[in-house]
Write a protein that holds these residues in place. Structure first.
Motif, PDB file in Angstrom:
ATOM      1  N   TRP A 249     -28.713   3.790 -45.793  1.00 26.09           N
ATOM      2  CA  TRP A 249     -29.804   3.574 -45.517  1.00 26.09           C
ATOM      3  C   TRP A 249     -29.620   1.924 -44.714  1.00 26.09           C
ATOM      4  O   TRP A 249     -30.175   1.620 -43.673  1.00 26.09           O
ATOM      5  CB  TRP A 249     -30.733   3.016 -46.739  1.00 26.09           C
ATOM      6  CG  TRP A 249     -31.821   4.165 -46.958  1.00 26.09           C
ATOM      7  CD1 TRP A 249     -31.382   5.390 -47.578  1.00 26.09           C
ATOM      8  CD2 TRP A 249     -32.965   4.282 -46.617  1.00 26.09           C
ATOM      9  NE1 TRP A 249     -32.526   6.095 -47.931  1.00 26.09           N
ATOM     10  CE2 TRP A 249     -33.570   5.695 -47.125  1.00 26.09           C
ATOM     11  CE3 TRP A 249     -34.037   3.713 -46.101  1.00 26.09           C
ATOM     12  CZ2 TRP A 249     -34.755   6.077 -47.003  1.00 26.09           C
ATOM     13  CZ3 TRP A 249     -35.377   3.856 -46.172  1.00 26.09           C
ATOM     14  CH2 TRP A 249     -35.715   4.855 -46.616  1.00 26.09           C
ATOM     15  N   HIS A 250     -28.620   1.184 -45.313  1.00 28.54           N
ATOM     16  CA  HIS A 250     -28.686  -0.304 -44.874  1.00 28.54           C
ATOM     17  C   HIS A 250     -27.860  -0.338 -43.415  1.00 28.54           C
ATOM     18  O   HIS A 250     -26.924   0.575 -43.000  1.00 28.54           O
ATOM     19  CB  HIS A 250     -27.672  -1.054 -45.908  1.00 28.54           C
ATOM     20  CG  HIS A 250     -27.974  -2.519 -45.715  1.00 28.54           C
ATOM     21  ND1 HIS A 250     -27.629  -3.401 -44.734  1.00 28.54           N
ATOM     22  CD2 HIS A 250     -28.823  -3.565 -46.349  1.00 28.54           C
ATOM     23  CE1 HIS A 250     -27.877  -4.280 -45.017  1.00 28.54           C
ATOM     24  NE2 HIS A 250     -28.689  -4.456 -45.854  1.00 28.54           N
ATOM     25  N   PRO A 251     -28.543  -1.172 -42.385  1.00 33.44           N
ATOM     26  CA  PRO A 251     -27.801  -1.134 -41.004  1.00 33.44           C
ATOM     27  C   PRO A 251     -26.493  -1.560 -41.288  1.00 33.44           C
ATOM     28  O   PRO A 251     -25.787  -1.139 -40.487  1.00 33.44           O
ATOM     29  CB  PRO A 251     -28.811  -2.032 -40.551  1.00 33.44           C
ATOM     30  CG  PRO A 251     -30.251  -1.903 -41.064  1.00 33.44           C
ATOM     31  CD  PRO A 251     -29.916  -1.712 -42.504  1.00 33.44           C
ATOM     32  N   GLY A 287     -33.755 -15.828 -45.592  1.00 34.11           N
ATOM     33  CA  GLY A 287     -33.945 -14.557 -45.578  1.00 34.11           C
ATOM     34  C   GLY A 287     -33.043 -13.354 -45.933  1.00 34.11           C
ATOM     35  O   GLY A 287     -32.306 -13.685 -46.807  1.00 34.11           O
ATOM     36  N   CYS A 288     -33.039 -12.500 -45.216  1.00 25.55           N
ATOM     37  CA  CYS A 288     -31.880 -11.453 -45.264  1.00 25.55           C
ATOM     38  C   CYS A 288     -30.622 -12.081 -44.696  1.00 25.55           C
ATOM     39  O   CYS A 288     -30.599 -12.637 -43.234  1.00 25.55           O
ATOM     40  CB  CYS A 288     -32.166 -10.199 -44.687  1.00 25.55           C
ATOM     41  SG  CYS A 288     -30.674  -9.039 -44.679  1.00 25.55           S
ATOM     42  N   ARG A 289     -29.599 -12.174 -45.569  1.00 27.13           N
ATOM     43  CA  ARG A 289     -28.315 -12.968 -44.991  1.00 27.13           C
ATOM     44  C   ARG A 289     -27.795 -11.980 -43.652  1.00 27.13           C
ATOM     45  O   ARG A 289     -26.978 -12.736 -43.015  1.00 27.13           O
ATOM     46  CB  ARG A 289     -27.386 -13.049 -46.172  1.00 27.13           C
ATOM     47  CG  ARG A 289     -27.692 -13.968 -47.288  1.00 27.13           C
ATOM     48  CD  ARG A 289     -26.863 -14.154 -48.204  1.00 27.13           C
ATOM     49  NE  ARG A 289     -27.194 -15.158 -49.181  1.00 27.13           N
ATOM     50  CZ  ARG A 289     -26.477 -15.552 -50.122  1.00 27.13           C
ATOM     51  NH1 ARG A 289     -25.250 -15.428 -50.463  1.00 27.13           N
ATOM     52  NH2 ARG A 289     -26.955 -16.507 -50.836  1.00 27.13           N
ATOM     53  N   ARG A 293     -26.859 -10.802 -37.687  1.00 31.06           N
ATOM     54  CA  ARG A 293     -26.138  -9.736 -36.875  1.00 31.06           C
ATOM     55  C   ARG A 293     -26.695  -8.337 -36.908  1.00 31.06           C
ATOM     56  O   ARG A 293     -26.178  -7.435 -36.369  1.00 31.06           O
ATOM     57  CB  ARG A 293     -24.724  -9.691 -37.613  1.00 31.06           C
ATOM     58  CG  ARG A 293     -23.947 -11.062 -37.566  1.00 31.06           C
ATOM     59  CD  ARG A 293     -22.934 -10.894 -38.362  1.00 31.06           C
ATOM     60  NE  ARG A 293     -21.710 -10.145 -37.987  1.00 31.06           N
ATOM     61  CZ  ARG A 293     -20.679  -9.591 -38.699  1.00 31.06           C
ATOM     62  NH1 ARG A 293     -20.703  -9.671 -39.928  1.00 31.06           N
ATOM     63  NH2 ARG A 293     -19.803  -8.900 -37.792  1.00 31.06           N
ATOM     64  N   CYS A 294     -27.848  -8.281 -37.780  1.00 26.90           N
ATOM     65  CA  CYS A 294     -28.381  -7.010 -37.718  1.00 26.90           C
ATOM     66  C   CYS A 294     -28.950  -6.468 -36.388  1.00 26.90           C
ATOM     67  O   CYS A 294     -29.882  -7.203 -35.841  1.00 26.90           O
ATOM     68  CB  CYS A 294     -29.427  -6.983 -38.818  1.00 26.90           C
ATOM     69  SG  CYS A 294     -30.035  -5.392 -39.006  1.00 26.90           S
ATOM     70  N   PRO A 295     -28.815  -5.356 -35.928  1.00 24.06           N
ATOM     71  CA  PRO A 295     -29.390  -4.694 -34.558  1.00 24.06           C
ATOM     72  C   PRO A 295     -30.633  -4.336 -34.830  1.00 24.06           C
ATOM     73  O   PRO A 295     -31.502  -4.241 -33.769  1.00 24.06           O
ATOM     74  CB  PRO A 295     -28.564  -3.610 -34.145  1.00 24.06           C
ATOM     75  CG  PRO A 295     -27.096  -3.617 -35.248  1.00 24.06           C
ATOM     76  CD  PRO A 295     -27.687  -4.464 -36.372  1.00 24.06           C
ATOM     77  N   ARG A 300     -39.772 -10.681 -40.369  1.00 20.10           N
ATOM     78  CA  ARG A 300     -39.625 -10.639 -41.609  1.00 20.10           C
ATOM     79  C   ARG A 300     -38.361 -10.967 -42.011  1.00 20.10           C
ATOM     80  O   ARG A 300     -38.220 -11.791 -43.177  1.00 20.10           O
ATOM     81  CB  ARG A 300     -40.279  -9.330 -42.090  1.00 20.10           C
ATOM     82  CG  ARG A 300     -40.345  -9.407 -43.803  1.00 20.10           C
ATOM     83  CD  ARG A 300     -41.142  -8.006 -44.328  1.00 20.10           C
ATOM     84  NE  ARG A 300     -41.318  -8.388 -45.740  1.00 20.10           N
ATOM     85  CZ  ARG A 300     -41.081  -7.088 -46.556  1.00 20.10           C
ATOM     86  NH1 ARG A 300     -41.544  -5.850 -45.928  1.00 20.10           N
ATOM     87  NH2 ARG A 300     -41.402  -7.428 -47.855  1.00 20.10           N
ATOM     88  N   CYS A 301     -37.346 -10.371 -41.597  1.00 21.11           N
ATOM     89  CA  CYS A 301     -36.170 -10.734 -41.961  1.00 21.11           C
ATOM     90  C   CYS A 301     -35.452 -11.799 -42.077  1.00 21.11           C
ATOM     91  O   CYS A 301     -34.678 -12.222 -43.155  1.00 21.11           O
ATOM     92  CB  CYS A 301     -35.029  -9.640 -41.089  1.00 21.11           C
ATOM     93  SG  CYS A 301     -35.735  -8.054 -40.961  1.00 21.11           S
ATOM     94  N   SER A 302     -35.815 -12.857 -41.127  1.00 20.28           N
ATOM     95  CA  SER A 302     -35.379 -14.302 -41.294  1.00 20.28           C
ATOM     96  C   SER A 302     -36.023 -15.006 -42.227  1.00 20.28           C
ATOM     97  O   SER A 302     -35.852 -16.221 -42.788  1.00 20.28           O
ATOM     98  CB  SER A 302     -35.276 -14.818 -39.856  1.00 20.28           C
ATOM     99  OG  SER A 302     -36.739 -14.893 -39.198  1.00 20.28           O
ATOM    100  N   THR A 318     -30.890  -3.066 -50.222  1.00 19.48           N
ATOM    101  CA  THR A 318     -31.491  -3.950 -50.185  1.00 19.48           C
ATOM    102  C   THR A 318     -31.931  -4.367 -48.528  1.00 19.48           C
ATOM    103  O   THR A 318     -30.987  -4.879 -47.903  1.00 19.48           O
ATOM    104  CB  THR A 318     -30.471  -5.428 -50.777  1.00 19.48           C
ATOM    105  OG1 THR A 318     -29.777  -4.779 -51.936  1.00 19.48           O
ATOM    106  CG2 THR A 318     -31.180  -6.617 -50.914  1.00 19.48           C
ATOM    107  N   CYS A 319     -33.026  -4.012 -48.138  1.00 20.97           N
ATOM    108  CA  CYS A 319     -33.606  -4.136 -46.739  1.00 20.97           C
ATOM    109  C   CYS A 319     -34.959  -4.099 -46.956  1.00 20.97           C
ATOM    110  O   CYS A 319     -35.648  -3.044 -47.447  1.00 20.97           O
ATOM    111  CB  CYS A 319     -32.869  -2.998 -46.130  1.00 20.97           C
ATOM    112  SG  CYS A 319     -33.260  -2.781 -44.385  1.00 20.97           S
ATOM    113  N   HIS A 320     -35.630  -4.823 -45.973  1.00 19.95           N
ATOM    114  CA  HIS A 320     -37.121  -4.470 -45.779  1.00 19.95           C
ATOM    115  C   HIS A 320     -37.601  -3.312 -45.301  1.00 19.95           C
ATOM    116  O   HIS A 320     -38.592  -3.181 -45.264  1.00 19.95           O
ATOM    117  CB  HIS A 320     -37.565  -5.709 -44.706  1.00 19.95           C
ATOM    118  CG  HIS A 320     -37.416  -7.021 -45.127  1.00 19.95           C
ATOM    119  ND1 HIS A 320     -37.905  -7.369 -46.675  1.00 19.95           N
ATOM    120  CD2 HIS A 320     -36.952  -8.165 -44.949  1.00 19.95           C
ATOM    121  CE1 HIS A 320     -37.709  -8.663 -46.875  1.00 19.95           C
ATOM    122  NE2 HIS A 320     -37.085  -9.213 -45.874  1.00 19.95           N
ATOM    123  N   LEU A 321     -36.554  -2.734 -44.499  1.00 17.51           N
ATOM    124  CA  LEU A 321     -37.110  -1.521 -43.791  1.00 17.51           C
ATOM    125  C   LEU A 321     -37.456  -0.532 -44.676  1.00 17.51           C
ATOM    126  O   LEU A 321     -38.381   0.322 -44.237  1.00 17.51           O
ATOM    127  CB  LEU A 321     -35.819  -0.960 -43.118  1.00 17.51           C
ATOM    128  CG  LEU A 321     -35.497  -1.655 -41.598  1.00 17.51           C
ATOM    129  CD1 LEU A 321     -34.242  -1.174 -41.166  1.00 17.51           C
ATOM    130  CD2 LEU A 321     -36.602  -1.334 -40.686  1.00 17.51           C
TER     131      LEU A 321
END
Ligand code: SF4
Length: 339
Positions: A249-251, A287-289, A293-295, A300-302, A318-321
């Motif tokens: 799941w995680h990018p 936010g999300c570390r 770099r996440c495409p 929300r992520c930051s 561990t992801c908001h998606l």
């Protein structure tokens, strides 16, 4: 299923950073920041991630070679983080480590017989030097080396042979659990395969459980039952090997997997190259570390740190998606749709 051999809960290891002539504390390196996973008997958990993600620190904190800041590590029903030094010494007999560097992990002044045999004497497994020598010979044979090598010194061996000696030393005390810290990374590819096969044979013979720390997902595919993916001290995803390789799941996991060669001939995979370097663990992104770099990062992520979500049996991401979408997003398709 029986209780796990090892239960790691919310493990944290930070290193203080000092600055200036008064050595004032200026922050901390958040090397491991709250990881949790289980390891079952006779199974292998592979811990993967780029260099600097905290996986080696996690392995050492689990064995208490580094003192964790908080969290618990239950092994044989005991919390390794809470026992006193006497109990820790006793537990260490059952928890061993194989180091990455076969060149520096063996004492150059000791013979191979002493390297393998001394722990046997110290832990009272054998009573005499003669018995220690005999057992060392048996163990050398088990790892595919000549019993007569007990009288030689480490410098007389190749990298692959030294790693075999390190493995003989780690199984000598009949442990339940071994941390393999990048145990094959320093070896040639052909020797890597031999050492991996040896580790798999010993796992079956001695009913061993491994925490296999590596940056190489091709190795993970051969050795792991479960996979934990780390990014900047946090756990990005954990799953069974099949779930990880077929439906990550995680990018970040998907980007790592895109670099692994396909096993079926003729099939191709589009490779995702992540931009930029891993940020500093002294001042990790808010936010999300992974958001720098996440495409697939969005606003929300930051701002907000993602929580762990159970997405399947033994599968957590561990992801908001997961909260903001109803189905798994394929990174490569999503990137193609964006461009
Ligand atoms: Fe990417 Fe956002 Fe998920 Fe982090 S939370 S992995 S930045 S989509």
């Amino acid at each position: 299923m029986s209780d796990p051999v090892l239960q790691v809960r919310d493990l944290v290891k930070h290193f203080p950073v000092f600055k200036g002539i008064f050595r004032r504390r200026a922050g901390s390196v958040k090397a491991v920041d709250g990881i949790s996973f289980d390891l079952n008997a006779a199974e292998t958990v592979a811990m993967v991630g780029e260099s600097g993600c905290g996986k080696t620190t996690a392995g050492r904190a689990i064995l208490r070679l580094l003192e964790p800041n908080s969290g618990s590590v239950l092994f044989r029903g005991k919390d390794v983080t809470q026992v006193d030094q006497t109990e820790l010494r006793e537990l260490r007999r059952y928890m061993q480590i194989i180091f990455q560097d076969p060149y520096s992990s063996l004492n150059p002044r000791q013979t191979i017989g002493q390297i393998i045999g001394t722990p046997l004497l110290l832990h009272g497994i054998v009573e005499t030097r003669r018995d220690a020598e005999d057992r060392s010979k048996e163990l050398l044979e088990k790892v595919g080396l000549q019993p007569s090598y007990t009288s030689r010194y480490p410098h007389e061996f190749s990298g692959g042979q030294r790693q075999r000696i390190g493995i003989a030393r780690s199984v000598a005390l009949n442990p339940d659990f071994i941390v393999c810290d990048e145990a094959v990374s320093a070896l040639d590819v052909s020797v890597q395969a031999q050492v991996i096969n040896l580790l798999l044979d010993l796992k079956d013979e001695f009913n061993l459980s491994y925490l296999f720390i590596t940056h190489d997902l091709s190795v993970v595919r051969h050795i792991a039952d479960h996979v934990v993916v780390m990014y900047l001290g946090k756990m990005a995803e954990k799953a069974s090997r099949a779930a990880m390789f077929e439906g990550a799941w995680h990018p970040y996991t998907q980007a790592l997997l895109s670099a692994v060669p396909r096993t079926q001939p003729g099939s191709k995979r589009t490779r995702v190259i992540l931009e930029g370097d891993v940020p500093s663990p002294i001042n990790p992104p808010t936010g999300c570390r992974f958001h720098t770099r996440c495409p697939l990062a969005y606003d929300r992520c930051s701002r907000e740190e993602p929580k762990g979500h159970v997405v399947g049996v033994d599968h957590e991401v561990t992801c908001h998606l997961y909260e903001d979408r109803t189905e798994r997003l394929d990174l490569i398709e999503a990137m193609a749709a964006k461009s």
